[in-house]
Design an enzyme around this catalytic site. Structure first.
Site, PDB file in Angstrom:
ATOM      1  N   LYS A 168       1.118  -1.016   0.186  1.00 23.79           N
ATOM      2  CA  LYS A 168       0.093   0.046  -0.046  1.00 23.79           C
ATOM      3  C   LYS A 168       0.987   1.147  -0.041  1.00 23.79           C
ATOM      4  O   LYS A 168       1.633   1.624   0.941  1.00 23.79           O
ATOM      5  CB  LYS A 168      -1.041   0.078   1.236  1.00 23.79           C
ATOM      6  N   GLU A 244      10.374   1.643   9.954  1.00 27.05           N
ATOM      7  CA  GLU A 244      11.405   2.237   9.527  1.00 27.05           C
ATOM      8  C   GLU A 244      10.681   3.543   9.829  1.00 27.05           C
ATOM      9  O   GLU A 244       9.910   4.059   9.039  1.00 27.05           O
ATOM     10  CB  GLU A 244      11.934   2.390   8.238  1.00 27.05           C
ATOM     11  N   CYS A 278      13.967  11.231   6.518  1.00 26.39           N
ATOM     12  CA  CYS A 278      14.057  10.904   7.828  1.00 26.39           C
ATOM     13  C   CYS A 278      15.516  11.164   8.304  1.00 26.39           C
ATOM     14  O   CYS A 278      15.649  11.230   9.521  1.00 26.39           O
ATOM     15  CB  CYS A 278      13.630   9.410   7.856  1.00 26.39           C
ATOM     16  N   GLU A 379      10.689  16.387  15.052  1.00 25.34           N
ATOM     17  CA  GLU A 379      11.156  16.310  13.399  1.00 25.34           C
ATOM     18  C   GLU A 379      10.642  17.388  12.841  1.00 25.34           C
ATOM     19  O   GLU A 379       9.252  17.628  12.804  1.00 25.34           O
ATOM     20  CB  GLU A 379      10.649  14.765  12.993  1.00 25.34           C
TER      21      GLU A 379
HETATM   22  P1  NAP Z   1       2.652   8.418   7.597  1.00 27.79           P
HETATM   23  O1  NAP Z   1       1.729   9.375   7.715  1.00 27.79           O
HETATM   24  O2  NAP Z   1       3.004   7.532   8.937  1.00 27.79           O
HETATM   25  O3  NAP Z   1       2.431   7.626   6.479  1.00 27.79           O
HETATM   26  C1  NAP Z   1       3.068   6.554   5.742  1.00 27.79           C
HETATM   27  C2  NAP Z   1       2.211   5.593   5.418  1.00 27.79           C
HETATM   28  O4  NAP Z   1       1.279   4.771   6.382  1.00 27.79           O
HETATM   29  C3  NAP Z   1       1.466   6.019   4.185  1.00 27.79           C
HETATM   30  O5  NAP Z   1       1.331   4.792   3.229  1.00 27.79           O
HETATM   31  C4  NAP Z   1      -0.011   6.290   5.010  1.00 27.79           C
HETATM   32  O6  NAP Z   1      -0.940   6.290   4.119  1.00 27.79           O
HETATM   33  C5  NAP Z   1       0.043   5.095   5.907  1.00 27.79           C
HETATM   34  N1  NAP Z   1      -0.837   5.186   6.868  1.00 27.79           N
HETATM   35  C6  NAP Z   1      -1.213   6.039   7.531  1.00 27.79           C
HETATM   36  N2  NAP Z   1      -1.996   5.836   8.539  1.00 27.79           N
HETATM   37  C7  NAP Z   1      -2.332   4.475   8.451  1.00 27.79           C
HETATM   38  C8  NAP Z   1      -3.191   3.656   9.199  1.00 27.79           C
HETATM   39  N3  NAP Z   1      -3.665   3.844  10.181  1.00 27.79           N
HETATM   40  N4  NAP Z   1      -3.041   2.293   8.697  1.00 27.79           N
HETATM   41  C9  NAP Z   1      -2.323   1.968   7.638  1.00 27.79           C
HETATM   42  N5  NAP Z   1      -1.479   2.943   6.984  1.00 27.79           N
HETATM   43  C10 NAP Z   1      -1.594   4.219   7.373  1.00 27.79           C
HETATM   44  O7  NAP Z   1       4.194   9.030   7.140  1.00 27.79           O
HETATM   45  P2  NAP Z   1       4.606  10.102   6.153  1.00 27.79           P
HETATM   46  O8  NAP Z   1       4.029  11.311   6.547  1.00 27.79           O
HETATM   47  O9  NAP Z   1       4.119   9.453   4.817  1.00 27.79           O
HETATM   48  O10 NAP Z   1       5.974  10.007   6.032  1.00 27.79           O
HETATM   49  C11 NAP Z   1       6.976  10.884   6.821  1.00 27.79           C
HETATM   50  C12 NAP Z   1       7.456   9.978   7.627  1.00 27.79           C
HETATM   51  O11 NAP Z   1       8.255   9.068   7.375  1.00 27.79           O
HETATM   52  C13 NAP Z   1       8.547  10.959   8.812  1.00 27.79           C
HETATM   53  O12 NAP Z   1       8.387  10.708  10.048  1.00 27.79           O
HETATM   54  C14 NAP Z   1      10.042  10.077   8.417  1.00 27.79           C
HETATM   55  O13 NAP Z   1      10.865  10.323   9.061  1.00 27.79           O
HETATM   56  C15 NAP Z   1       9.574   8.557   8.059  1.00 27.79           C
HETATM   57  N6  NAP Z   1      10.389   8.177   7.088  1.00 27.79           N
HETATM   58  C16 NAP Z   1      11.150   7.020   7.564  1.00 27.79           C
HETATM   59  C17 NAP Z   1      12.120   6.347   6.790  1.00 27.79           C
HETATM   60  C18 NAP Z   1      13.079   5.271   7.573  1.00 27.79           C
HETATM   61  O14 NAP Z   1      13.580   4.680   6.904  1.00 27.79           O
HETATM   62  N7  NAP Z   1      13.201   5.206   8.732  1.00 27.79           N
HETATM   63  C19 NAP Z   1      12.332   6.487   5.510  1.00 27.79           C
HETATM   64  C20 NAP Z   1      11.413   7.826   5.078  1.00 27.79           C
HETATM   65  C21 NAP Z   1      10.319   8.271   5.782  1.00 27.79           C
HETATM   66  P3  NAP Z   1      -1.672   7.526   3.511  1.00 27.79           P
HETATM   67  O15 NAP Z   1      -0.533   8.391   2.540  1.00 27.79           O
HETATM   68  O16 NAP Z   1      -2.833   7.182   2.795  1.00 27.79           O
HETATM   69  O17 NAP Z   1      -1.778   8.725   4.847  1.00 27.79           O
END
Ligand code: NAP
Length: 475
Positions: A168, A244, A278, A379
């Site tokens: 997804k 991650e 990140c 962050e």
């Molecule tokens: P996010 O809001 O957590 O979303 C990540 C994914 O999870 C998206 O596909 C999102 O779908 C989905 N999601 C959200 N709520 C969900 C739920 N209740 N059930 C199932 N899936 C759900 O994060 P983001 O804003 O896209 O990404 C930014 C974050 O990612 C930052 O904190 C960054 O540091 C972190 N990141 C970490 C790494 C690493 O390797 N450690 C790499 C890249 C990014 P939707 O798009 O539909 O909301």
């Protein structure tokens, strides 16, 4: 969506729009999945697992290598799509495609090294054999900030191990995910091995991927809050998990370091992907002795950074993903300013002319950051470089460690002992020493504490998709 080897609509026929964050233009629509679509994808993945898990490692490696080649051939096309859908400048998008493809090659090579062992027994009439076997159907959820490499970092090892996958992707970047599915389809990955469901409401899809007993592993990249929620659901189902999550990287400039080189490194690193990474440095700790020289170079460099639409000539900083992201960055800078920080460069939204319809924030430097400011704790995920001046070399590692996160850290020093002590003392999973790019497909990537569980890339990236089976054999 891509389910069981075919590009299909959602069962209820609904679609949602995808927009360009730089212009606000609609650039396409994609099927809007519900739980029923996700279940259909799990069924396909489960059916495919029986045959895919028994293919030879050579078959799997050859398909991954074919996907690697095709992705490289399509670098320009994929980069253009990524720039429109996610916003990053074209050059950065090209770099991401090459990085993404590299995971397919690396895990094709690693597939050939899935080895078990012949183990001794205390009984003369017995032998043990240990086998490494795929964990089963994998649920994968990915973010929008690296919309192709975050996929291959999961799909590469999953397929190499013999797992099948239901992916997804983020709501903001489903077109990049579709383009990756086209590559797997064209090189002949069998139906059901990789499936992709696009959805505007992620929660029901998450429920299926963590609740369906046929899914045996969850791999998630995204925010710590969502990762924690999904990990707790997956735990109830005893799924294997790798998550991650967010980061809050310190960037420490020791007094013996060249402050100009360090500032150039910080300026280059901080504004990649408009700070939406990140591993982006979020706290620049600079010793008082070199603070002035560091700040002067940093401000001069950041002042020259060109923001704009990612396809524009010389643009190195694109838009943020949406209005909420701009508001979060603006609130952090405003809070710092109100508590006494200086903002010599940027510090405001970009709203005029070509910026009018997109989500832009000016590349910004914040000086005199202190512990009471929100930007010191949270962050940022935006183009803001916050500088904290320190006096005590003996406590700066403790200050850097004073966060719930533990993903990336950076150190600048010319002294080998200082570098080694810093690497040993920092509680972070990835550390750059005088280096702004401490990642590659061949090395493990992942964080400590609230930054996650598990590693992607390297040898460990494949282990996450394998489990061990032992046979005791009586002679
Ligand atoms: P996010 O809001 O957590 O979303 C990540 C994914 O999870 C998206 O596909 C999102 O779908 C989905 N999601 C959200 N709520 C969900 C739920 N209740 N059930 C199932 N899936 C759900 O994060 P983001 O804003 O896209 O990404 C930014 C974050 O990612 C930052 O904190 C960054 O540091 C972190 N990141 C970490 C790494 C690493 O390797 N450690 C790499 C890249 C990014 P939707 O798009 O539909 O909301």
């Amino acid at each position: 969506m891509y389910i069981d080897g075919a590009f299909v609509e959602a069962l209820d026929g609904r679609r949602f729009a995808v927009t360009d964050p730089a212009t606000g233009e609609e650039i396409g629509t994609v099927p809007d999945a519900t739980a029923a679509d996700a279940t259909r994808a799990v069924e396909a993945a489960d059916r495919a697992f029986a045959s895919w898990s028994t293919t030879t490692v050579d078959e799997r490696a050859d398909l991954l290598l074919a996907a690697w080649r095709l992705m490289q051939e399509r670098t320009d096309e994929l980069a253009r799509l990524m720039t429109r859908e996610q916003g990053k400048p074209l050059r950065a998008a090209r770099n991401e495609v090459v990085y993404a493809a590299d995971f397919l090659r690396w895990f094709a090579e690693e597939a050939r090294r899935i080895e078990g062992g012949w183990l001794p027994s205390s009984r003369p009439d017995q032998r043990f054999v240990a086998l490494r076997v795929p964990v089963g159907v994998v649920g994968a959820i990915t973010p929008w900030n690296y919309p192709i490499s975050m996929l291959t970092r999961k799909l590469g090892p999953a397929l190499a191990a013999g797992c099948t996958v239901v992916l997804k992707p983020a709501e903001a970047t489903p077109l990049c995910a579709r383009a990756v599915m086209e590559i797997f389809d064209e090189v002949g990955v069998p139906p059901g091995v990789v499936n992709c469901v696009t959805a505007s409401d992620p929660a029901p899809i998450g429920e299926v991927l963590t609740g369906d007993r046929r899914v045996r592993k969850l791999t998630f990249t995204g925010s710590t809050a969502v990762g924690r929620l999904l990990a707790s659901k997956a735990a109830a189902n005893l799924q294997r998990i790798s998550v991650e999550l967010g980061g809050h990287a310190p960037f420490i400039v020791f007094p013996d370091a060249d402050p100009v080189r360090a500032a150039k490194g910080a300026a280059a690193l901080k504004f990649l992907n408009s700070g939406q990474a990140c591993i982006s440095p979020n706290r620049l700790y600079v010793h008082r002795e070199s603070a002035e020289a560091f700040a002067a170079t940093l401000c001069e460099r950041v002042g020259r950074v060109k923001a704009g639409v990612g396809t524009g000539e010389g643009v190195t900083v694109g838009p943020l993903i949406d209005e909420a992201a701009v508001a979060k960055v603006a609130a952090q800078v405003d809070d710092a300013r109100a508590k006494g920080a200086r903002v010599p460069v940027g510090g405001h939204r970009l709203v005029d002319g070509e910026f009018a319809r997109g989500h832009f924030y000016a590349p910004t430097v914040v000086l005199d950051v202190t512990d009471d400011m929100v930007i010191r704790r949270e962050e940022t995920f935006g183009p803001v470089a916050p500088v904290i001046v320190y006096d005590d070399v003996d406590t700066v590692i403790d200050a850097a460690n004073d966060t719930d996160y533990g993903l990336a850290a950076y150190v600048y020093t010319r002294d080998l002992s200082t570098a080694i002590r810093a690497v040993e003392g920092l509680r972070f999973g990835i550390i750059g020493v005088n280096d702004v790019n401490p990642t590659a497909a061949r090395v493990p990537f992942g964080g400590m504490k609230d930054s996650g569980l598990g590693r992607e890339g390297g040898h460990e990236g494949l282990d996450e998709y394998l489990e061990t089976k032992v046979a005791g054999i009586a002679l």
